[in-house]
Design a protein around this motif. Structure first.
Motif, PDB file in Angstrom:
ATOM      1  N   LEU A 297       0.866  -1.181   0.000  1.00 60.13           N
ATOM      2  CA  LEU A 297       0.000   0.000   0.000  1.00 60.13           C
ATOM      3  C   LEU A 297       0.900   1.227   0.000  1.00 60.13           C
ATOM      4  O   LEU A 297       1.673   1.450   0.943  1.00 60.13           O
ATOM      5  CB  LEU A 297      -0.907  -0.006   1.233  1.00 60.13           C
ATOM      6  N   ILE A 298       0.807   1.996  -1.072  1.00 59.64           N
ATOM      7  CA  ILE A 298       1.637   3.188  -1.216  1.00 59.64           C
ATOM      8  C   ILE A 298       0.778   4.412  -0.967  1.00 59.64           C
ATOM      9  O   ILE A 298      -0.153   4.704  -1.728  1.00 59.64           O
ATOM     10  CB  ILE A 298       2.271   3.239  -2.619  1.00 59.64           C
ATOM     11  N   LEU A 299       1.070   5.126   0.101  1.00 61.64           N
ATOM     12  CA  LEU A 299       0.338   6.326   0.453  1.00 61.64           C
ATOM     13  C   LEU A 299       1.129   7.543   0.000  1.00 61.64           C
ATOM     14  O   LEU A 299       2.246   7.771   0.458  1.00 61.64           O
ATOM     15  CB  LEU A 299       0.097   6.392   1.967  1.00 61.64           C
ATOM     16  N   VAL A 300       0.565   8.297  -0.928  1.00 64.84           N
ATOM     17  CA  VAL A 300       1.214   9.500  -1.441  1.00 64.84           C
ATOM     18  C   VAL A 300       0.649  10.689  -0.665  1.00 64.84           C
ATOM     19  O   VAL A 300      -0.517  11.046  -0.809  1.00 64.84           O
ATOM     20  CB  VAL A 300       0.968   9.668  -2.951  1.00 64.84           C
ATOM     21  N   ASP A 301       1.491  11.274   0.170  1.00 66.34           N
ATOM     22  CA  ASP A 301       1.074  12.362   1.047  1.00 66.34           C
ATOM     23  C   ASP A 301       1.239  13.702   0.332  1.00 66.34           C
ATOM     24  O   ASP A 301       2.324  14.275   0.300  1.00 66.34           O
ATOM     25  CB  ASP A 301       1.894  12.339   2.337  1.00 66.34           C
ATOM     26  N   ASN A 302       0.123  14.199  -0.231  1.00 67.81           N
ATOM     27  CA  ASN A 302       0.148  15.517  -0.871  1.00 67.81           C
ATOM     28  C   ASN A 302       0.009  16.642   0.141  1.00 67.81           C
ATOM     29  O   ASN A 302       0.139  17.811  -0.209  1.00 67.81           O
ATOM     30  CB  ASN A 302      -0.980  15.618  -1.900  1.00 67.81           C
ATOM     31  N   GLY A 303      -0.274  16.290   1.390  1.00 71.85           N
ATOM     32  CA  GLY A 303      -0.426  17.289   2.434  1.00 71.85           C
ATOM     33  C   GLY A 303      -1.361  16.813   3.523  1.00 71.85           C
ATOM     34  O   GLY A 303      -2.529  16.541   3.249  1.00 71.85           O
ATOM     35  N   ASN A 304      -0.871  16.674   4.720  1.00 70.14           N
ATOM     36  CA  ASN A 304      -1.670  16.338   5.891  1.00 70.14           C
ATOM     37  C   ASN A 304      -1.085  17.059   7.089  1.00 70.14           C
ATOM     38  O   ASN A 304       0.069  17.505   7.064  1.00 70.14           O
ATOM     39  CB  ASN A 304      -1.673  14.822   6.138  1.00 70.14           C
ATOM     40  N   HIS A 305      -1.874  17.169   8.137  1.00 69.73           N
ATOM     41  CA  HIS A 305      -1.368  17.809   9.352  1.00 69.73           C
ATOM     42  C   HIS A 305      -0.171  17.023   9.875  1.00 69.73           C
ATOM     43  O   HIS A 305      -0.145  15.787   9.780  1.00 69.73           O
ATOM     44  CB  HIS A 305      -2.476  17.850  10.413  1.00 69.73           C
ATOM     45  N   PRO A 306       0.842  17.700  10.415  1.00 70.56           N
ATOM     46  CA  PRO A 306       2.041  17.002  10.903  1.00 70.56           C
ATOM     47  C   PRO A 306       1.747  15.859  11.870  1.00 70.56           C
ATOM     48  O   PRO A 306       2.430  14.831  11.844  1.00 70.56           O
ATOM     49  CB  PRO A 306       2.839  18.115  11.581  1.00 70.56           C
ATOM     50  N   THR A 307       0.736  16.028  12.709  1.00 67.47           N
ATOM     51  CA  THR A 307       0.420  14.947  13.649  1.00 67.47           C
ATOM     52  C   THR A 307      -0.151  13.734  12.921  1.00 67.47           C
ATOM     53  O   THR A 307       0.121  12.587  13.302  1.00 67.47           O
ATOM     54  CB  THR A 307      -0.584  15.426  14.718  1.00 67.47           C
ATOM     55  N   VAL A 308      -0.942  13.989  11.876  1.00 67.66           N
ATOM     56  CA  VAL A 308      -1.485  12.892  11.077  1.00 67.66           C
ATOM     57  C   VAL A 308      -0.353  12.160  10.364  1.00 67.66           C
ATOM     58  O   VAL A 308      -0.295  10.923  10.352  1.00 67.66           O
ATOM     59  CB  VAL A 308      -2.510  13.418  10.048  1.00 67.66           C
ATOM     60  N   LEU A 309       0.564  12.912   9.783  1.00 66.42           N
ATOM     61  CA  LEU A 309       1.686  12.311   9.078  1.00 66.42           C
ATOM     62  C   LEU A 309       2.568  11.516  10.032  1.00 66.42           C
ATOM     63  O   LEU A 309       3.058  10.423   9.686  1.00 66.42           O
ATOM     64  CB  LEU A 309       2.505  13.389   8.376  1.00 66.42           C
ATOM     65  N   ALA A 310       2.739  12.031  11.238  1.00 69.51           N
ATOM     66  CA  ALA A 310       3.534  11.308  12.238  1.00 69.51           C
ATOM     67  C   ALA A 310       2.880   9.980  12.599  1.00 69.51           C
ATOM     68  O   ALA A 310       3.562   8.953  12.728  1.00 69.51           O
ATOM     69  CB  ALA A 310       3.715  12.171  13.487  1.00 69.51           C
ATOM     70  N   ASP A 311       1.562   9.996  12.754  1.00 66.70           N
ATOM     71  CA  ASP A 311       0.838   8.751  13.050  1.00 66.70           C
ATOM     72  C   ASP A 311       0.957   7.761  11.899  1.00 66.70           C
ATOM     73  O   ASP A 311       1.110   6.545  12.120  1.00 66.70           O
ATOM     74  CB  ASP A 311      -0.633   9.056  13.326  1.00 66.70           C
ATOM     75  N   LEU A 312       0.896   8.258  10.671  1.00 67.19           N
ATOM     76  CA  LEU A 312       1.020   7.390   9.502  1.00 67.19           C
ATOM     77  C   LEU A 312       2.410   6.767   9.430  1.00 67.19           C
ATOM     78  O   LEU A 312       2.558   5.575   9.107  1.00 67.19           O
ATOM     79  CB  LEU A 312       0.727   8.180   8.226  1.00 67.19           C
ATOM     80  N   ARG A 313       3.417   7.543   9.735  1.00 69.57           N
ATOM     81  CA  ARG A 313       4.785   7.018   9.711  1.00 69.57           C
ATOM     82  C   ARG A 313       4.984   5.979  10.807  1.00 69.57           C
ATOM     83  O   ARG A 313       5.694   4.980  10.612  1.00 69.57           O
ATOM     84  CB  ARG A 313       5.776   8.165   9.858  1.00 69.57           C
ATOM     85  N   ASP A 314       4.362   6.208  11.959  1.00 66.49           N
ATOM     86  CA  ASP A 314       4.429   5.217  13.028  1.00 66.49           C
ATOM     87  C   ASP A 314       3.760   3.915  12.591  1.00 66.49           C
ATOM     88  O   ASP A 314       4.270   2.814  12.855  1.00 66.49           O
ATOM     89  CB  ASP A 314       3.740   5.774  14.281  1.00 66.49           C
TER      90      ASP A 314
END
Length: 282
Positions: free
Chosen positions: A31-48
């Protein structure tokens, strides 16, 4: 096996459910998630999450490059022979991707689309469409379209008000919200046209598959639930992007100077129709 590609831009809380459904889907190898822009906390959760789930890969740091470019970027990172493009607010059923992937094996150039339903189980607009012509768009946006072949030139380009086929059927257009194709075919066709920032890129891709000698197939049993209203992006911005994309599409495929003139004269009517529809939604 399948590489699922999701492009996200401030999607909202439905994103986690969408991603989990894809990870639970049969034959989804990555599953490849292309992050075009999300709140930093959301992106941090996704990376975790990606740190705990080896199939989840996050591509970020490129900014908001639009849906078409985002999908193409995701496809460049894919390693599987089949690509699935899924909107971040769609929750697929376990067999959906596999059912669509099977259709793409029938010939080298097949683009498969699925049936998208709302939270009440009703089929939504856009999942299966007739040919998108300037006339069809004007009739639709003016609210004059009617379902069924008997409607003639007034037939709704959206087929969701017509009986659902019982098996896979060729269609001029399927939705980019739920779309599967062989990676080799996607590369051969040149991917999504990056000139479309948001909306209509799926209509354009379908046309190019047909023109290349391929087929576009609607798979009714391959279903996903679309949970609308979660995006944190202003709806008026989405409507403006949609207007621009439709006008670009009709201009791109106008066959003559007369065709270009038709687009110029139709543009004010299309814009008016968009904003009337937007006002009625409010």
């Amino acid at each position: 096996m399948i590489s699922a590609i999701v492009v996200t831009y401030h999607t909202g809380p439905i994103l986690s459910a969408s991603l989990q459904a894809l990870l639970d889907a049969e034959a989804c190898a990555e599953l490849i998630l292309v992050d075009n822009g999300n709140h930093p906390t959301v992106l941090a959760d996704l990376r975790d999450w990606a740190g705990r789930e080896p199939r989840l890969q996050i591509v970020s740091g490129h900014g908001n490059i639009g849906f078409a470019r985002g999908c193409n970027l995701g496809a460049q990172h894919a390693t599987q022979p089949v690509l699935a493009f899924v909107n971040p607010d769609c929750v697929v059923r376990p067999q959906t991707l596999l059912l669509m992937a099977r259709q793409t094996r029938e010939a080298p150039m097949i683009l498969a689309g699925g049936c998208i339903r709302d939270t009440q189980g009703r089929e939504q607009r856009g999942g299966r469409r007739g040919e998108m012509t300037l006339w069809a768009a004007l009739v639709s946006f003016a609210g004059l379209a009617r379902p069924g072949v008997e409607a003639g030139v007034w037939r709704d380009v959206n087929r969701n008000r017509e009986p659902l086929p019982v098996t896979a059927i060729e269609m001029p257009v399927v939705s980019g919200a739920l779309m599967v194709t062989q990676a080799a075919a996607f590369q051969r066709i040149g991917g999504f046209d990056p000139g479309f920032f948001l909306h209509v890129e799926d209509i354009d891709l379908c046309k190019r598959y047909w023109r290349a000698g391929g087929k576009v197939v609607f798979v009714p049993e391959a279903q996903a639930e679309h949970v609308g209203g979660t995006s944190q992006v202003a709806s008026w911005r989405v409507e403006i992007a949609k207007i621009h994309s439709f006008l670009r599409y009709f201009w791109k495929y106008a066959r003559s100077p007369v065709g270009h003139l038709a687009v110029i004269f139709a543009a004010p009517l299309l814009i008016l129709g968009f904003f009337v529809r937007f006002a009625l939604k409010k």
